[in-house]
Design a protein around this motif. Structure first.
Motif, PDB file in Angstrom:
ATOM      1  N   THR A  86       0.822  -1.230   0.000  1.00  0.00           N
ATOM      2  CA  THR A  86       0.000   0.000   0.000  1.00  0.00           C
ATOM      3  C   THR A  86       0.844   1.264   0.000  1.00  0.00           C
ATOM      4  OG1 THR A  86      -0.301   0.333   2.388  1.00  0.00           O
ATOM      5  CG2 THR A  86      -1.803  -1.222   1.293  1.00  0.00           C
ATOM      6  N   LEU A  87       2.046   1.237   0.608  1.00  0.00           N
ATOM      7  CA  LEU A  87       2.887   2.435   0.624  1.00  0.00           C
ATOM      8  C   LEU A  87       3.816   2.497  -0.593  1.00  0.00           C
ATOM      9  CD1 LEU A  87       3.909   2.717   4.393  1.00  0.00           C
ATOM     10  CD2 LEU A  87       1.927   3.706   3.206  1.00  0.00           C
ATOM     11  N   THR A  88       4.163   1.334  -1.142  1.00  0.00           N
ATOM     12  CA  THR A  88       5.053   1.286  -2.306  1.00  0.00           C
ATOM     13  C   THR A  88       4.269   0.735  -3.494  1.00  0.00           C
ATOM     14  OG1 THR A  88       6.880   0.751  -0.811  1.00  0.00           O
ATOM     15  CG2 THR A  88       7.290   0.539  -3.179  1.00  0.00           C
ATOM     16  N   LYS A  89       4.070   1.554  -4.482  1.00  0.00           N
ATOM     17  CA  LYS A  89       3.364   1.155  -5.702  1.00  0.00           C
ATOM     18  C   LYS A  89       4.395   0.872  -6.788  1.00  0.00           C
ATOM     19  CE  LYS A  89      -0.032   2.813  -9.073  1.00  0.00           C
ATOM     20  NZ  LYS A  89      -0.893   3.953  -9.476  1.00  0.00           N
ATOM     21  N   VAL A  90       4.390  -0.366  -7.334  1.00  0.00           N
ATOM     22  CA  VAL A  90       5.432  -0.793  -8.282  1.00  0.00           C
ATOM     23  C   VAL A  90       4.796  -1.185  -9.610  1.00  0.00           C
ATOM     24  CG1 VAL A  90       7.224  -2.515  -8.756  1.00  0.00           C
ATOM     25  CG2 VAL A  90       6.983  -1.555  -6.456  1.00  0.00           C
ATOM     26  N   THR A  91       5.370  -0.682 -10.681  1.00  0.00           N
ATOM     27  CA  THR A  91       4.934  -1.009 -12.040  1.00  0.00           C
ATOM     28  C   THR A  91       6.138  -1.469 -12.859  1.00  0.00           C
ATOM     29  OG1 THR A  91       3.232   0.702 -11.901  1.00  0.00           O
ATOM     30  CG2 THR A  91       3.737  -0.177 -14.090  1.00  0.00           C
ATOM     31  N   GLU A  92       5.959  -2.553 -13.578  1.00  0.00           N
ATOM     32  CA  GLU A  92       6.990  -3.051 -14.499  1.00  0.00           C
ATOM     33  C   GLU A  92       6.623  -2.616 -15.911  1.00  0.00           C
ATOM     34  OE1 GLU A  92       8.313  -7.255 -16.571  1.00  0.00           O
ATOM     35  OE2 GLU A  92       7.377  -7.324 -14.583  1.00  0.00           O
ATOM     36  N   LEU A  93       7.532  -1.900 -16.555  1.00  0.00           N
ATOM     37  CA  LEU A  93       7.332  -1.446 -17.929  1.00  0.00           C
ATOM     38  C   LEU A  93       8.258  -2.224 -18.866  1.00  0.00           C
ATOM     39  CD1 LEU A  93       7.262   2.428 -17.369  1.00  0.00           C
ATOM     40  CD2 LEU A  93       5.316   0.836 -17.390  1.00  0.00           C
ATOM     41  N   ARG A  94       7.857  -2.305 -20.115  1.00  0.00           N
ATOM     42  CA  ARG A  94       8.668  -2.968 -21.139  1.00  0.00           C
ATOM     43  C   ARG A  94       8.969  -1.978 -22.256  1.00  0.00           C
ATOM     44  NH1 ARG A  94      11.238  -7.913 -20.288  1.00  0.00           N
ATOM     45  NH2 ARG A  94      10.174  -8.833 -18.509  1.00  0.00           N
ATOM     46  N   HIS A  95      10.255  -1.742 -22.488  1.00  0.00           N
ATOM     47  CA  HIS A  95      10.704  -0.828 -23.528  1.00  0.00           C
ATOM     48  C   HIS A  95      11.430  -1.610 -24.626  1.00  0.00           C
ATOM     49  CE1 HIS A  95       9.799   2.678 -21.062  1.00  0.00           C
ATOM     50  NE2 HIS A  95      10.447   2.113 -20.050  1.00  0.00           N
ATOM     51  N   PRO A  96      11.258  -1.220 -25.888  1.00  0.00           N
ATOM     52  CA  PRO A  96      12.014  -1.887 -26.956  1.00  0.00           C
ATOM     53  C   PRO A  96      13.509  -1.693 -26.770  1.00  0.00           C
ATOM     54  CG  PRO A  96      10.920   0.100 -27.775  1.00  0.00           C
ATOM     55  CD  PRO A  96      10.396  -0.139 -26.395  1.00  0.00           C
ATOM     56  N   ARG A  97      14.280  -2.660 -27.211  1.00  0.00           N
ATOM     57  CA  ARG A  97      15.740  -2.570 -27.080  1.00  0.00           C
ATOM     58  C   ARG A  97      16.331  -1.541 -28.032  1.00  0.00           C
ATOM     59  NH1 ARG A  97      18.370  -6.501 -24.024  1.00  0.00           N
ATOM     60  NH2 ARG A  97      17.076  -8.245 -23.343  1.00  0.00           N
ATOM     61  N   GLY A  98      15.699  -1.351 -29.180  1.00  0.00           N
ATOM     62  CA  GLY A  98      16.213  -0.401 -30.164  1.00  0.00           C
ATOM     63  C   GLY A  98      16.257  -1.026 -31.532  1.00  0.00           C
ATOM     64  N   VAL A  99      17.460  -1.330 -32.019  1.00  0.00           N
ATOM     65  CA  VAL A  99      17.618  -1.973 -33.323  1.00  0.00           C
ATOM     66  C   VAL A  99      18.159  -3.386 -33.113  1.00  0.00           C
ATOM     67  CG1 VAL A  99      18.647  -1.865 -35.608  1.00  0.00           C
ATOM     68  CG2 VAL A  99      18.041   0.247 -34.418  1.00  0.00           C
TER      69      VAL A  99
END
Length: 537
Positions: free
Chosen positions: A157-170
């Motif tokens: 409840t005090l720590t909200k965590v989200t995992e995001l996924r970003h493209p590596r690039g080329v």
């Protein structure tokens, strides 16, 4: 047509070529098609590719220099920054349109695959099926695989965590010659869905197929600069692709895979490798022998055995070995070899002289050391320059090269066993671990044996297609057969960087509310005990 070919076509020889198709290489690979497909390919030099069906030249092609490769990466990197901002569902929609285009225009690419690889048309269609399935899967599931994910934080409840996924690039992709549609664009599709650009180096001899797929993807809505193709000799162009890439995808030999991995490691970029195999099929004493024999033909001789997951070692229980081999040899001898750009041939050609030499060397070495040829064992230059009959070798032992080296051709070695334990031990006694097959009427027994085999995929009562075609599940190799996986969540997430975003609310992760260090430590200790009691993960 020669007199010998005429006799074979009329059926006096069971290994007869299928009737010739009406289309020729010149009808399919026109100057206009080559100009269309090579549009935008960076190349300061010239090279060519050839068809193994006759040995004749198919097309003159651009040949890329190291400077061309660098320019391709520059263009891809600029385009990727824009492509990554496109919502994932719109990127995935390109794959679904591509799926429809591949199926509606499959005749075009089937001709190209056959001309460039020499394989039979039905085996070429396996590539169409595989690419369509991958396009549909990632077209439908990419958004779910890539969506932000909530996780329990350090302090609930005090720590909200989200995992995001970003493209590596080329992504730098080095694709092989044996499956020029599936192992080129099939591996690139999840990279595009994840927001990456791709610079691909296909094998020059089979690059028209990959270029056709690129052209179709552009028609489906992929920005042209997001998909770059460079052509040239592997030792020249391959290292340049590795040198510029943000991630490397490679399918090919174990020897070259080690070099690719070393190049990627020196730059601290990720790599996925699908490498060689010496795959085993186990026929248990309770197997349906007719079905197992038919399955062995598919498993051993599809694409003339030039498939990383095809079967090269056949272990048969000693109590049914003679009955099984009688059925298997009869089916193998009845296979029709052919050069037709049409359905009808059961097996096509090897891809070139190098493969023909390897197959010939393995068979001749085995025979010289005491192996018996139950079927095949002969080159067929009367059909085409690189044709070789599907071959079964019995009595194979350790001194023979075919026993341990990957043949990558239409040759299978037979061994007998007396127990499941022996069969598993012998099947696992190889540095490779890509694919295996178990045949039994007892489903539970089949699953138990399968779980003991040290291969990335195992098929029960089929050779390779069920595991490979089940694209929600991962596919790849253990041991010297590679790193990483294609298909499923792993097949797309490998093309992303994971980022954790933690938002701390209300209270800091430090002494507060008048607590000194000692009271804070005691408070945190009590909290940790409570989290275990209440089964927080």
């Amino acid at each position: 047509m020669t007199d010998a070919q005429t006799r074979e076509t009329t059926g006096t020889n069971p290994l007869a070529p299928a009737p010739a198709g009406a289309r020729t290489a010149a009808d399919v690979v026109t100057p206009e098609l080559v100009a269309q497909l090579t549009k935008g390919v960076a190349g300061s030099g010239r090279t060519a590719n050839h068809t193994p069906l006759t040995g004749e030249k198919l097309a003159d092609l651009p040949e890329s220099t190291p400077e061309d490769v660098a320019r391709a990466f520059d263009a891809a990197r600029a385009a990727q920054a824009v492509w990554a901002q496109v919502p994932v569902r719109r990127r995935a929609a390109v794959l679904l349109r591509f799926h429809d285009l591949v199926l509606s225009r499959q005749a075009e690419v089937l001709d190209l695959i056959q001309l460039e690889t020499g394989k039979a048309r039905l085996h070429a269609h396996e590539e169409v099926q595989a690419v369509a399935v991958a396009a549909r899967h990632y077209g439908r599931r990419a958004a779910a695989y890539l969506r932000p994910r909530r996780h329990t934080g350090a302090i609930p409840t005090l720590t909200k965590v989200t995992e995001l996924r970003h493209p590596r690039g080329v992504v730098g992709q080095i694709a092989p010659w044996n499956y020029p549609l599936e192992l080129s664009v099939g591996d690139a599709l999840p990279a595009f869905a994840a927001g990456n650009a791709v610079v691909m180096k296909p094998d020059t001899e089979t690059c028209l197929t990959a270029l056709w797929a690129r052209d179709l993807l552009i028609e489906a809505g992929l920005p042209a600069d997001v998909f770059q193709v460079v052509l040239g000799e592997g030792p020249v162009v391959g290292p340049e692709v590795v040198r510029h890439a943000d991630y490397v995808s490679f399918t090919g030999s174990t020897r070259t895979g080690r070099e690719v991995a070393q190049g990627a490691a020196a730059r601290l970029v990720g790599v996925s490798l699908e490498l060689g195999g010496k795959n085993a099929m186990l026929v248990l004493e309770d197997a349906d022998l007719d079905k197992a024999a038919a399955g062995a033909v598919r498993a051993c001789f599809s694409s003339a055995g030039q498939l990383c997951i095809s079967i090269e070692r056949l272990y048969v229980h000693e109590s049914v070995a003679d009955a099984f081999l009688e059925r298997f040899a009869a089916r193998t001898k009845a296979l029709r070899l052919g050069t037709s750009l049409a359905y009808g041939a059961d097996m096509g050609s090897l891809v070139g002289q190098r493969q023909l030499d390897a197959v010939t060397r393995h068979v001749e070495d085995a025979v010289a050391k005491g192996a018996q040829v139950l079927a095949g064992g002969t080159a067929r230059p009367d059909i085409g320059p690189y044709f070789y009959e599907p071959t079964i070798l019995d009595g194979v032992g350790a001194p023979m090269s075919v026993c341990s080296e990957e043949t990558f051709g239409p040759v299978v070695s037979v061994y007998r066993f007396s127990s499941d334990d022996e069969a598993v031990e012998r099947a696992n006694s190889t540095p490779y671990g890509l694919n295996s097959s178990v045949w039994t009427k007892d489903a539970r027994r089949g699953r138990e044996v399968a779980a003991r085999l040290r291969t990335g995929t195992v098929n029960i009562n089929e050779g390779y297609a069920p595991a490979y075609g089940s694209v929600q599940a991962p596919m790849g190799g253990m041991k010297d057969s590679g790193l990483g996986r294609r298909h499923g969540s792993e097949g797309i997430l490998k093309y992303t960087e994971a980022q954790t975003v933690a938002h701390q609310r209300l209270l800091p992760m430090a002494p507060s509310l008048g607590m000194d260090d000692e009271k804070y430590a005691a408070f945190m200790s009590r909290s940790l005990r409570l989290m275990k009691t209440f089964r927080f993960r």
